[in-house]
Structures are given as C-alpha cells and as structure tokens.
Design a protein around this motif. Structure first.
Motif, PDB file in Angstrom:
ATOM      1  N   ASP A  25      84.672 121.222 131.447  1.00  0.00           N
ATOM      2  CA  ASP A  25      85.642 122.146 131.476  1.00  0.00           C
ATOM      3  C   ASP A  25      87.091 121.338 130.993  1.00  0.00           C
ATOM      4  O   ASP A  25      87.958 122.160 130.723  1.00  0.00           O
ATOM      5  CB  ASP A  25      85.866 122.624 132.820  1.00  0.00           C
ATOM      6  CG  ASP A  25      86.221 121.514 133.927  1.00  0.00           C
ATOM      7  OD1 ASP A  25      85.499 120.582 133.821  1.00  0.00           O
ATOM      8  OD2 ASP A  25      87.302 121.798 134.558  1.00  0.00           O
TER       9      ASP A  25
ATOM     10  N   LEU B 106      82.782 124.316 127.079  1.00  0.00           N
ATOM     11  CA  LEU B 106      84.114 124.379 128.078  1.00  0.00           C
ATOM     12  C   LEU B 106      83.823 125.001 129.535  1.00  0.00           C
ATOM     13  O   LEU B 106      84.505 124.843 130.460  1.00  0.00           O
ATOM     14  CB  LEU B 106      85.520 125.042 127.754  1.00  0.00           C
ATOM     15  CG  LEU B 106      85.901 124.027 126.193  1.00  0.00           C
ATOM     16  CD1 LEU B 106      87.189 124.855 125.752  1.00  0.00           C
ATOM     17  CD2 LEU B 106      85.966 122.644 126.577  1.00  0.00           C
ATOM     18  N   SER B 107      82.522 125.359 129.736  1.00  0.00           N
ATOM     19  CA  SER B 107      82.270 126.264 131.105  1.00  0.00           C
ATOM     20  C   SER B 107      80.673 126.136 131.248  1.00  0.00           C
ATOM     21  O   SER B 107      79.967 126.354 130.076  1.00  0.00           O
ATOM     22  CB  SER B 107      83.009 127.577 131.170  1.00  0.00           C
ATOM     23  OG  SER B 107      82.126 128.531 130.376  1.00  0.00           O
TER      24      SER B 107
ATOM     25  N   MET C 120      83.137 120.892 138.120  1.00  0.00           N
ATOM     26  CA  MET C 120      83.509 122.090 137.360  1.00  0.00           C
ATOM     27  C   MET C 120      83.913 123.210 138.333  1.00  0.00           C
ATOM     28  O   MET C 120      83.160 123.173 139.420  1.00  0.00           O
ATOM     29  CB  MET C 120      82.746 122.395 136.180  1.00  0.00           C
ATOM     30  CG  MET C 120      82.658 121.176 135.141  1.00  0.00           C
ATOM     31  SD  MET C 120      81.612 121.805 133.547  1.00  0.00           S
ATOM     32  CE  MET C 120      79.755 121.583 134.415  1.00  0.00           C
TER      33      MET C 120
END
Length: 249
Positions: free
Chosen positions: A9, A35-36, A58
């Motif tokens: 993330d 990113l996730s 995360m």
C-alpha cells in the motif's frame, strides 16, 4: 519467465522493490505493482503471477487476509514486513520466505533463488504451505505451530514434539521422528535451530540438533542417548550447557 506481482500500500516501497528486482535479479521477468489487496484480488486471475511479493501490514485487509480470501492459488509467496515477530515465526514454520524492510539485496537475491527452486513444486503443494501458514496464525501461541518440511517427495507437516533429532549435512538437514520415516530437507541445520530452539531443541554439536525432551542420558564419552536408542555427539564446549539442561528435567 518469472511473473511477479508486488502488493504494497506504500507506493514508494513498491517502486523500490520493483527497481531492486530489475537491477539485481537476472533472467526474464515481468513485474506489476498493486497498491491494495483489493486491487490484487482482481488482477491475480488476469496477470497469473508465479510469485506474489506481499506486504503483511496493510489497512482494511492485511496480506494474510488476502491469501485467505483468494482461497485457491497456484503461485509462490514471499512476504515483506517491517517486523512482526509472531508472523515471521509462523512464516518460517510454513517453509515460506519473508524479507525485512528495508530490503537487503543479498536477502532478495536468495529469496528469489529459493522461489525458482520451489517452482518445481506442484501448485497444490504451494497451496498447502500457505494453508499451513494461515492455520499457524490462527493458533493461540507458537507452541501449536505445525512445521512444514518441503522435500523431493512433497511437503509434509509435523508437530515439533514428533521430531527426535536433526542432523546437518552441508546444505541439507536429516530429520528423525518418533513414528515416521526419516526425511531430508534442502535447508541448513542453522535454519532449523533458529526455528526450533523455543520448542525444546538444543544445538549440541555443529551437526546435531536434539529434542531435549527425548534425552535419557549423557555418557562419559560425550554421547547423548535418546529414548529410541539413537545417540548424538555433544561437542566439548557444549557439554556444560547440556548438563545444565538435563539437571532441570
């Protein structure tokens, strides 16, 4: 060709890892960054990575949650983490790899090389390693962890209490059990010493790691006798430590 999906993330962390892989890992590779975990769930079926480089910490969904929700995988996993002692122990017990941030280049190279070796495992075996990790993480304490041993014949899982002793042979470790046939694992004895010391095991010699629960006596010749009739040599400099442990049994 290695198809690598980085899930982190923090954009800077993902970009740095991408650059390190491009610069220091030889051979053909294709790399993508997510990113996730939510985005990773969508891209994994399309990109079909052979290796997931997965951040543990995360928001909303951590790396372990992502694996649990995917449920069916045919890729390898290397975890990345700033530091989580309990999670790292669970990862090591499950014969999986992790990298501590900031990432060290030799550690990265070694982890990728081990991934290349593990590519010989069938997808089902990869999934069993991750299943074992998730199961270990659900335990109340590390005493209940199952140890994954990856061999040429496949992957096997054992309670540490079932292991009598381990013998080192260069980069291989021979495992001897109470009620199972011996196994040979392509990892050093030092690796298992670090994992098993908290479970009643003691390095009594450069070549021997012994489950002290099964020790019956140390004789005058420096041989440590176990309950199955086998023995292990105790080095001179470790005899005092062994005697100290035996006096407290």
């Amino acid at each position: 060709m290695i198809r690598i999906l980085i899930v982190d993330d923090e954009p800077s962390a993902g970009n740095i890892l991408h650059l390190l892989i491009e610069k220091h890992i030889s051979g053909q590779k294709e790399i993508k960054i997510c990113l996730s975990p939510e985005a990773a769930r969508d891209i994994i079926p399309v990109f079909k990575p052979s290796l997931l480089m997965l951040d543990i910490e995360m928001p909303h969904m951590n790396g372990f949650d992502l694996l649990n929700r995917i449920g069916n995988w045919d890729f390898d996993v290397i975890f990345t983490t700033a530091y989580d002692k309990y999670a790292i122990k669970a990862i090591r017990f499950s014969a999986l790899d992790y990298l501590l941030k900031p990432i060290d280049i030799p550690d990265l190279q070694n982890a990728i090389n081990r991934h290349i070796v593990r590519q010989n495992l069938q997808p089902r075996e990869q999934g069993r390693l991750v299943d074992n990790l998730i199961s270990n993480l659900q335990q109340k304490d590390a005493a209940s962890f199952k140890l994954a041993l990856s061999t040429m014949e496949g992957v096997f899982f054992y309670d540490p209490a079932d292991i009598l002793r381990c013998e080192g042979d260069d980069n291989y470790t021979h495992f001897y059990f109470i009620n199972h046939k011996p196994l040979i694992v392509s990892r050093t004895l030092k690796d298992f010493e670090e994992i098993l010391t908290d479970h009643g095991f003691m390095r009594v010699h450069k070549s021997y790691l012994v489950n002290m629960h099964y020790v019956e006596k140390l004789d005058k010749e420096g041989l440590l006798w176990l309950s199955d009739g086998s023995n292990a040599v105790v080095s001179r400099r470790r005899r005092r430590d062994v005697l100290d442990v035996l006096s407290r049994k």
